[in-house]
Scaffold this motif. Sequence first.
Motif, PDB file in Angstrom:
ATOM      1  N   LEU A 105      28.363  25.027  46.094  1.00 26.10           N
ATOM      2  CA  LEU A 105      28.409  24.241  47.074  1.00 26.10           C
ATOM      3  C   LEU A 105      27.045  23.255  46.846  1.00 26.10           C
ATOM      4  N   GLN A 162      24.435  20.305  48.113  1.00 22.46           N
ATOM      5  CA  GLN A 162      23.915  19.836  49.504  1.00 22.46           C
ATOM      6  C   GLN A 162      23.425  18.330  49.315  1.00 22.46           C
ATOM      7  N   ARG A 177      23.227  16.655  52.657  1.00 18.66           N
ATOM      8  CA  ARG A 177      22.569  17.348  53.877  1.00 18.66           C
ATOM      9  C   ARG A 177      21.588  16.297  54.446  1.00 18.66           C
ATOM     10  N   VAL A 195      34.995  24.405  55.472  1.00 22.38           N
ATOM     11  CA  VAL A 195      33.780  23.381  55.393  1.00 22.38           C
ATOM     12  C   VAL A 195      34.551  22.310  54.709  1.00 22.38           C
ATOM     13  N   ALA A 202      34.221  19.202  51.661  1.00 19.95           N
ATOM     14  CA  ALA A 202      33.590  18.812  50.653  1.00 19.95           C
ATOM     15  C   ALA A 202      34.077  17.825  49.678  1.00 19.95           C
ATOM     16  N   LEU A 261      29.139  19.447  49.711  1.00 22.17           N
ATOM     17  CA  LEU A 261      29.386  19.725  51.234  1.00 22.17           C
ATOM     18  C   LEU A 261      29.193  18.071  51.979  1.00 22.17           C
ATOM     19  N   TRP A 321      27.378  26.827  56.176  1.00 25.89           N
ATOM     20  CA  TRP A 321      26.663  27.164  54.718  1.00 25.89           C
ATOM     21  C   TRP A 321      25.509  28.195  54.825  1.00 25.89           C
ATOM     22  N   VAL A 378      37.030  26.044  51.550  1.00 25.52           N
ATOM     23  CA  VAL A 378      36.646  24.712  51.485  1.00 25.52           C
ATOM     24  C   VAL A 378      37.743  23.909  51.428  1.00 25.52           C
TER      25      VAL A 378
END
Length: 85
Positions: A6, A8, A11, A37, A39, A48, A55, A69
Motif C-alpha cells: 500500500l 503512501q 499521505r 482502508v 485506496a 491509500l 496503516w 482494502v
Amino acid sequence: MALAELGQLYRRYRLADAHGEEAMAGSLRRWGQLAPVAACVREGRLELLDGFKRWTAARQVTGLGTLSVRVLELDERLAKAAILG
C-alpha cells in the motif's frame, strides 16, 4: 493486502497524529480491523486515500501484516477531493 503493497503517495495531504495512531494500535490489538482502508490505483500500485492511522498502527501490531482494502476507481482530481473531503 500486505502493508508493504500500500503506497503512501497521498499521505502528504494528512497531518500525523501520534496519539491517534497509538490509540488505533490498541484498538487493532483488541478488536482487529473493523473498517477497510480506502485506496485507488496509481501507476499499477494501490495508494491509500483513507486509513493512514490504521496503516501506521498495523505496523505496530505484532502479527498484523495485512489490511482489508476498499479500492475506489478515481482520477487524480477526485482522489485528492476524497482525501480532503
